[in-house]
Design a protein around this motif. Structure first.
Motif, PDB file in Angstrom:
ATOM      1  N   LEU A 322       0.707  -1.132   0.066  1.00  0.00           N
ATOM      2  CA  LEU A 322      -0.257   0.126  -0.242  1.00  0.00           C
ATOM      3  C   LEU A 322       0.836   1.370   0.028  1.00  0.00           C
ATOM      4  CD1 LEU A 322      -2.815   1.469  -0.006  1.00  0.00           C
ATOM      5  CD2 LEU A 322      -2.643   1.174   2.524  1.00  0.00           C
ATOM      6  N   GLU A 323       2.000   1.320   0.661  1.00  0.00           N
ATOM      7  CA  GLU A 323       2.723   2.404   0.934  1.00  0.00           C
ATOM      8  C   GLU A 323       3.303   2.589  -0.517  1.00  0.00           C
ATOM      9  OE1 GLU A 323       7.453   3.285   2.015  1.00  0.00           O
ATOM     10  OE2 GLU A 323       6.497   1.574   2.778  1.00  0.00           O
ATOM     11  N   ASN A 324       3.784   1.941  -1.362  1.00  0.00           N
ATOM     12  CA  ASN A 324       4.352   1.859  -2.627  1.00  0.00           C
ATOM     13  C   ASN A 324       3.277   2.244  -3.461  1.00  0.00           C
ATOM     14  OD1 ASN A 324       6.660   0.633  -1.652  1.00  0.00           O
ATOM     15  ND2 ASN A 324       7.178   0.173  -3.557  1.00  0.00           N
ATOM     16  N   ASP A 407      -9.100   3.677  11.808  1.00  0.00           N
ATOM     17  CA  ASP A 407      -9.097   2.787  12.853  1.00  0.00           C
ATOM     18  C   ASP A 407      -8.325   1.537  12.730  1.00  0.00           C
ATOM     19  OD1 ASP A 407     -10.874   4.414  14.549  1.00  0.00           O
ATOM     20  OD2 ASP A 407     -12.840   3.474  13.932  1.00  0.00           O
ATOM     21  N   TYR A 408      -7.600   1.621  11.887  1.00  0.00           N
ATOM     22  CA  TYR A 408      -6.938   0.236  12.021  1.00  0.00           C
ATOM     23  C   TYR A 408      -5.980  -0.022  13.144  1.00  0.00           C
ATOM     24  CZ  TYR A 408      -4.239  -3.562  10.199  1.00  0.00           C
ATOM     25  OH  TYR A 408      -3.878  -4.956  10.144  1.00  0.00           O
ATOM     26  N   GLY A 409      -5.552   1.035  14.161  1.00  0.00           N
ATOM     27  CA  GLY A 409      -4.984   0.735  15.484  1.00  0.00           C
ATOM     28  C   GLY A 409      -5.728   0.109  16.320  1.00  0.00           C
ATOM     29  N   ARG A 441       1.549   4.334  14.133  1.00  0.00           N
ATOM     30  CA  ARG A 441       2.701   3.668  14.464  1.00  0.00           C
ATOM     31  C   ARG A 441       2.879   2.957  13.304  1.00  0.00           C
ATOM     32  NH1 ARG A 441       3.070   0.944  19.530  1.00  0.00           N
ATOM     33  NH2 ARG A 441       2.710   3.024  20.515  1.00  0.00           N
ATOM     34  N   TYR A 442       1.911   2.113  12.725  1.00  0.00           N
ATOM     35  CA  TYR A 442       2.360   1.254  11.592  1.00  0.00           C
ATOM     36  C   TYR A 442       2.642   2.065  10.389  1.00  0.00           C
ATOM     37  CZ  TYR A 442      -0.305  -2.801  13.844  1.00  0.00           C
ATOM     38  OH  TYR A 442      -0.650  -4.116  14.601  1.00  0.00           O
ATOM     39  N   PHE A 448       4.580   6.290   5.583  1.00  0.00           N
ATOM     40  CA  PHE A 448       3.434   6.754   4.606  1.00  0.00           C
ATOM     41  C   PHE A 448       3.673   8.328   4.703  1.00  0.00           C
ATOM     42  CE2 PHE A 448       1.568   2.797   4.562  1.00  0.00           C
ATOM     43  CZ  PHE A 448       0.329   2.716   3.778  1.00  0.00           C
ATOM     44  N   PRO A 449       2.802   8.989   3.855  1.00  0.00           N
ATOM     45  CA  PRO A 449       2.786  10.470   3.525  1.00  0.00           C
ATOM     46  C   PRO A 449       2.127  11.030   4.873  1.00  0.00           C
ATOM     47  CG  PRO A 449       2.130   9.257   1.587  1.00  0.00           C
ATOM     48  CD  PRO A 449       2.269   8.345   2.270  1.00  0.00           C
ATOM     49  N   ILE A 450       2.666  12.245   5.109  1.00  0.00           N
ATOM     50  CA  ILE A 450       2.381  12.745   6.459  1.00  0.00           C
ATOM     51  C   ILE A 450       1.048  13.063   6.426  1.00  0.00           C
ATOM     52  CG2 ILE A 450       2.836  15.234   5.561  1.00  0.00           C
ATOM     53  CD1 ILE A 450       3.367  13.778   9.365  1.00  0.00           C
TER      54      ILE A 450
END
Length: 557
Positions: A322-324, A407-409, A441-442, A448-450
């Motif tokens: 996803l980051e990429n 809400d993934y945390g 944190r993940y 990831f972009p700010i």
């Protein structure tokens, strides 16, 4: 152009100091037996270097030398393009159009504008390319006979990839009539096939491609193989794709200097991902990453990220994939219009994001089925509201991903605590309040972009400063964060929870009218209330693929 000293000096353009550069220019001019083309190249190097670095020119190129300078600029820019120095090729052509084209005769002005249209096109500068396209369309009757093949073929290429309003086949048919050689006719035919490919007419493209024959020109034959491979990948004809991939790899082994080698690495990498040979795909990714920076356009950088995301996805590394995907979009958004092979990019981006988010929803559902569907509803609310606000495309994309991950945390919060039907203790509530920190944190660990990380960490902040985890207030809270915050509250109010029943939409909007300005800015709040009054948002888990296809398609309108 065979003079090795001129070639060497041209390739040192970026890092020679002015005194050494001028000295070598003068030395070459005085010591070498130069052709007219080589003298033009020297004049062009002098012009480009002095214009770029604000240095005095070594040679006077005014008056009768202007024509020779224009010829030299043309040769120099093509020299850079052939040596994968696309940025310098663009720079040289831009300097020529900005400073000398208007002073040239009409024929040379057209030559320079065609050149700059194509260097802008290769760099992905859509608006600039389109302006030049429109200018050149008006100059059609002035194009000299010897230039008409290139003129029509290049207009066809631009019209294929950008929204010019014209029919590329019209330009290609004219170019084909003027080709004058089997090789040039084949090149136009391949461009026409690529146009059919871009229109999803894969069977028609393949039928026409099967009628073409390979030729002895490496660049044309490589182009033919690449088109063949990407069509077969879209048609999932893996047996035929394997044979084409073998031929393409053989060509690469025998012609390592081929200028389009980076694009061939991309499609070979995707081929090996498709057949499950991840180590071979990784090898092509490594080759792409080892290419020098000056040979990489934004398109190649973006496609490299997408190939890497495909490999990560195949390995089950969903967050990194996803980051990429996000990084690829941010890179390719520099292309203000459709870039070459963009359909592959869109398909790859959609596939990566859709697969990643489908997996994330599954993980959330296993932990907490309410949070999974709540996440989807908030995503849809934010996306629809963002469109109504006419957000910039990159903001809409970041908003959608941030809403999806907000809400993934909660995967780090115990299930019993998330679904406790009675009042939480102070310690339990403190743990619940940590979920934005866990989620951010993940993303922080994955760079990831700010903008997305801000949404995840700050969606429980409040404009009055009474939110968590950082107690931000007022303008400290980004607009995208505020959108997710109000969507989050609105959905929470209008859905059943273990500790309370849902309230109606009308009552939820009354609550927001009364208390919402403590949550987000008044202007944004009033826009959201008007939006929610006429919009019904509902979604099921199976709709995620359709939703993300819509989001990705919107980005490339």
């Amino acid at each position: 152009m065979k003079n090795s000293r001129i070639c060497g000096l041209a390739l040192r353009f970026n890092y020679d100091n002015p005194e050494d550069f001028r000295s070598e220019l003068r030395s070459i001019y005085e010591q070498e037996d130069l052709s007219r083309e080589e003298i033009g190249m020297l004049l062009a190097l002098d012009f480009a270097y002095s214009s770029t670095f604000d240095e005095a020119r070594e040679f006077d190129s005014s008056g009768t030398d202007l024509k020779l300078l224009a010829e030299g600029v043309y040769s120099l820019s093509y020299f850079y393009a052939r040596n994968s120095e696309d940025k310098i090729a663009y720079l040289v052509s831009k300097l020529a159009v900005d400073h000398i084209a208007r002073e040239c005769e009409r024929e040379q002005e057209i030559n320079l504008k065609i050149l700059h249209m194509m260097t802008s096109f290769e760099m992905g500068f859509g608006e600039e390319t389109l302006l030049l396209f429109e200018e050149l369309m008006k100059l059609e009757k002035y194009v000299p006979v010897q230039k008409r093949f290139e003129y029509y073929n290049d207009l066809g290429l631009v019209s294929t990839q950008l929204r010019t309003g014209g029919n590329p086949l019209r330009f290609y048919e004219k170019a084909k009539e003027l080709a004058g050689s089997p090789v040039r006719a084949l090149m136009v035919q391949l461009n026409m096939i690529d146009y059919l490919y871009s229109k999803n007419m894969f069977k028609e493209a393949l039928k026409l491609l099967d009628k073409t024959e390979s030729c002895n020109v490496v660049s044309i034959n490589g182009y033919r193989l690449m088109i063949n491979l990407k069509i077969l990948l879209q048609m999932s004809s893996l047996a035929r794709a394997t044979a084409v991939a073998d031929q393409l790899e053989s060509l690469i082994r025998s012609h390592g200097e081929w200028t389009d080698i980076a694009v061939s690495y991309i499609f070979l990498g995707h081929f090996y991902v498709k057949i499950g040979n991840i180590s071979k795909a990784q090898n092509y990714l490594n080759l792409l990453k080892s290419l020098p920076d000056e040979s990489l356009t934004n398109y190649i950088r973006g496609e490299t990220l997408i190939l890497e995301a495909s490999i990560m996805q195949a390995k089950g590394e969903h967050f990194r994939a996803l980051e990429n995907s996000v990084g690829a979009f941010e890179t390719l958004t520099l292309y203000s219009t459709t870039s070459p092979h963009l359909k592959d990019f869109v398909n790859n981006l959609f596939g990566s994001i859709s697969a990643v988010f489908t997996q994330l929803i599954r993980e959330l559902r296993l932990k907490d089925s309410y949070t999974a569907l709540h996440t989807l509803r908030v995503l849809k609310i934010c996306y629809e509201f963002g469109k109504e606000l006419e957000l910039e495309k990159i903001d809409l994309f970041n908003l959608s991903i941030g809403a999806m991950l907000h809400d993934y945390g909660k995967v780090d919060i115990p299930f019993d605590l998330l679904n406790k039907p009675s009042k939480l203790t102070e310690e339990e509530f403190t743990e619940i309040m940590n979920h934005p920190v866990y989620g951010e944190r993940y993303l922080r660990d994955l760079n990831f972009p700010i903008a997305i990380r801000d949404i995840v960490r700050h969606h429980h902040e409040r404009i009055d400063g009474k939110g968590y985890p950082d107690g931000l207030k007022g303008d400290e809270i980004h607009k995208l964060v505020q959108i997710v915050a109000v969507a989050d509250v609105f959905d929470a109010l209008t859905t059943d929870r273990p500790y309370r029943k849902a309230i109606t939409k009308e009552k939820a909007l009354e609550y927001l009218e009364e208390k919402g300005d403590q949550l987000i800015s008044k202007g944004l709040l009033s826009r959201f209330i008007r939006f929610a009054q006429h919009k019904e948002i509902s979604i099921q888990e199976k709709e995620i693929t359709v939703l993300w296809r819509s989001i990705i398609s919107e980005l490339f309108k």
